[in-house]
Design a protein around this motif. Structure first.
Motif, PDB file in Angstrom:
ATOM      1  N   ASN A   1     -22.228  -2.092  17.480  1.00  0.00           N
ATOM      2  CA  ASN A   1     -22.059  -0.643  17.534  1.00  0.00           C
ATOM      3  C   ASN A   1     -21.706  -0.288  18.969  1.00  0.00           C
ATOM      4  O   ASN A   1     -22.542  -0.376  19.868  1.00  0.00           O
ATOM      5  CB  ASN A   1     -23.358   0.055  17.105  1.00  0.00           C
ATOM      6  N   PHE A   2     -20.464   0.130  19.200  1.00  0.00           N
ATOM      7  CA  PHE A   2     -19.988   0.401  20.551  1.00  0.00           C
ATOM      8  C   PHE A   2     -19.797   1.895  20.813  1.00  0.00           C
ATOM      9  O   PHE A   2     -19.086   2.292  21.730  1.00  0.00           O
ATOM     10  CB  PHE A   2     -18.690  -0.356  20.808  1.00  0.00           C
ATOM     11  N   SER A   3     -20.461   2.723  20.019  1.00  0.00           N
ATOM     12  CA  SER A   3     -20.393   4.162  20.212  1.00  0.00           C
ATOM     13  C   SER A   3     -21.109   4.550  21.511  1.00  0.00           C
ATOM     14  O   SER A   3     -22.112   3.954  21.885  1.00  0.00           O
ATOM     15  CB  SER A   3     -21.060   4.880  19.032  1.00  0.00           C
TER      16      SER A   3
ATOM     17  N   ILE B   1     -29.617   1.958  29.107  1.00  0.00           N
ATOM     18  CA  ILE B   1     -29.214   0.551  29.022  1.00  0.00           C
ATOM     19  C   ILE B   1     -29.893  -0.137  27.843  1.00  0.00           C
ATOM     20  O   ILE B   1     -29.270  -0.954  27.131  1.00  0.00           O
ATOM     21  CB  ILE B   1     -29.565  -0.193  30.334  1.00  0.00           C
ATOM     22  N   HIS B   2     -31.172   0.166  27.620  1.00  0.00           N
ATOM     23  CA  HIS B   2     -31.913  -0.462  26.526  1.00  0.00           C
ATOM     24  C   HIS B   2     -31.316  -0.105  25.174  1.00  0.00           C
ATOM     25  O   HIS B   2     -31.219  -0.948  24.276  1.00  0.00           O
ATOM     26  CB  HIS B   2     -33.387  -0.051  26.586  1.00  0.00           C
ATOM     27  N   ARG B   3     -30.879   1.127  25.021  1.00  0.00           N
ATOM     28  CA  ARG B   3     -30.295   1.558  23.744  1.00  0.00           C
ATOM     29  C   ARG B   3     -28.895   0.964  23.562  1.00  0.00           C
ATOM     30  O   ARG B   3     -28.525   0.549  22.462  1.00  0.00           O
ATOM     31  CB  ARG B   3     -30.247   3.079  23.689  1.00  0.00           C
ATOM     32  N   ALA B   4     -28.125   0.921  24.645  1.00  0.00           N
ATOM     33  CA  ALA B   4     -26.789   0.323  24.565  1.00  0.00           C
ATOM     34  C   ALA B   4     -26.886  -1.158  24.227  1.00  0.00           C
ATOM     35  O   ALA B   4     -26.078  -1.687  23.440  1.00  0.00           O
ATOM     36  CB  ALA B   4     -26.054   0.520  25.894  1.00  0.00           C
ATOM     37  N   TYR B   5     -27.854  -1.849  24.815  1.00  0.00           N
ATOM     38  CA  TYR B   5     -28.041  -3.275  24.543  1.00  0.00           C
ATOM     39  C   TYR B   5     -28.309  -3.509  23.056  1.00  0.00           C
ATOM     40  O   TYR B   5     -27.692  -4.386  22.427  1.00  0.00           O
ATOM     41  CB  TYR B   5     -29.206  -3.796  25.386  1.00  0.00           C
ATOM     42  N   ASN B   6     -29.217  -2.711  22.490  1.00  0.00           N
ATOM     43  CA  ASN B   6     -29.531  -2.875  21.062  1.00  0.00           C
ATOM     44  C   ASN B   6     -28.336  -2.536  20.181  1.00  0.00           C
ATOM     45  O   ASN B   6     -28.098  -3.193  19.163  1.00  0.00           O
ATOM     46  CB  ASN B   6     -30.725  -1.989  20.694  1.00  0.00           C
ATOM     47  N   ARG B   7     -27.565  -1.519  20.569  1.00  0.00           N
ATOM     48  CA  ARG B   7     -26.405  -1.130  19.761  1.00  0.00           C
ATOM     49  C   ARG B   7     -25.360  -2.249  19.719  1.00  0.00           C
ATOM     50  O   ARG B   7     -24.843  -2.595  18.652  1.00  0.00           O
ATOM     51  CB  ARG B   7     -25.761   0.126  20.341  1.00  0.00           C
ATOM     52  N   THR B   8     -25.001  -2.767  20.875  1.00  0.00           N
ATOM     53  CA  THR B   8     -23.931  -3.746  20.907  1.00  0.00           C
ATOM     54  C   THR B   8     -24.337  -5.046  20.210  1.00  0.00           C
ATOM     55  O   THR B   8     -23.459  -5.787  19.740  1.00  0.00           O
ATOM     56  CB  THR B   8     -23.491  -4.039  22.348  1.00  0.00           C
TER      57      THR B   8
END
Length: 344
Positions: A131-133, A120-127
């Motif tokens: 970045n929606f990969s 979740i922490h990595r997805a939060y930073n990406r979006t």
């Protein structure tokens, strides 16, 4: 009105203690400094101080407090491994808050696991960067996995209930098993060998110091996930870091760190981190470190303030000290309190 001094004050402490201080007829002087041998002199003239688990309450600190007139230390937490009880015994009473919100800590442990597992922490930073990969965000089902819980006090048992809600198989280790429960107890060695995830919920004692170290890590499953919301020194941090680098450990969620005193609860974003092990852990993509915040809920902060001030009121009123700990307690796991329900 009785007057006390309060060390290592944070804004959230003041909000909740100010809410209850009039109820208990107590006036509070707040100090931002941590309590230690250099700051203990600030308590001169006070009979009572409020301290925290990250303060250094060793023999020298206690000597200074006692000479300055302090006769009771009220810990606004459950932990007390930072106190030299032998030095305090028969001079300074020590009280604590034995339970403020076991739900808060147990829920934070699960939050660490979910965040770590599902990235979740990595997805939060990406979006945040559009970045929606999904590459690199794969987790695993908790359902059907084996959770090893070390320590089955109130927090550990609540955490077990949470895990069962996810459909996990739960095994536990505790040298003092809870009676009249359906908890499946095993040896610590078996827990290490069988668990997909291990969560620590035990106190720090001489027997649990570095409970997780190289030997224990060696017999764990490859890819094991370790969660610690209890005390940092339950884990040998250097051994954990090496196991993560060697990919023996698949992830770690840490709310505590064995050398956290100089770092946690402070804003060091403009400073150079001089702890190579902590820096190494934080830099790992499969490690989440939170700054000892598992207790931090409105309910817990309210309970901490109310119980701490009740402990102090009982002292000032000459009543028994229900939540007192002393050298006899820590040495013999019991205390034959005097007729006034005090350790001395």
């Amino acid at each position: 009105m009785n007057k006390i001094c309060f060390f290592d004050t944070k804004p959230y402490d003041k909000v909740y203690f100010d809410t209850f201080k009039e109820k208990f007829d107590i006036e509070i002087d707040y100090f931002e400094s941590k309590l230690n041998v250099d700051t203990a002199v600030m308590a001169n003239g006070y009979e009572a101080v409020v301290a925290f688990v990250n303060d250094t309450i060793d023999t020298k600190t206690i000597d200074i407090l006692y000479k300055g007139g302090v006769r009771i230390i009220a810990m606004r937490c459950a932990g007390y491994n930072n106190i030299d009880f032998k030095a305090a015994y028969d001079r300074i009473h020590v009280v604590r808050v034995p339970a403020y919100s076991p739900y808060a800590v147990a829920e934070h442990a699960m939050a660490l696991l979910l965040t770590l597992n599902r990235k979740i922490h990595r997805a939060y930073n990406r979006t945040k960067e559009h970045n929606f990969s999904l590459v690199g965000l794969t987790g695993f089902d908790l359902h059907g996995k084996t959770m090893g819980v070390v320590g089955t006090g109130k927090i550990g048992r609540i955490f077990i209930d949470i895990c069962k809600g996810f459909g996990m198989e739960v095994i536990a280790y505790d040298p003092y098993p809870a009676k009249d429960t359906d908890i499946q107890y095993v040896s610590f060695e078996e827990l290490c060998k069988r668990s997909d995830i291990i969560s620590l919920h035990c106190p720090l004692t001489k027997d649990t110091h570095h409970l997780i170290q190289k030997d224990a890590l060696t017999i764990m499953k490859p890819g094991v996930v370790i969660i610690n919301t209890s005390r940092g020194a339950l884990i040998n941090s250097e051994d954990l870091l090496n196991a993560i680098k060697e990919e023996k450990v698949g992830g770690a969620g840490l709310d505590v760190y064995e050398e956290e005193t100089e770092f946690f609860y402070e804003d060091l974003s403009y400073s150079i981190m001089r702890d190579d092990i902590l820096s190494g852990l934080i830099s790992m993509p499969n490690v989440i470190v939170t700054s000892h915040q598992a207790f931090l809920t409105k309910e817990a902060l309210s309970n901490i303030a109310e119980v701490t001030l009740q402990n102090l009121k009982d002292y000032f009123d000459g009543n028994g000290l229900e939540n007192e700990i002393c050298y006899q307690c820590t040495k013999q796991n019991h205390c034959d309190k005097n007729p006034h329900n005090r350790c001395f």
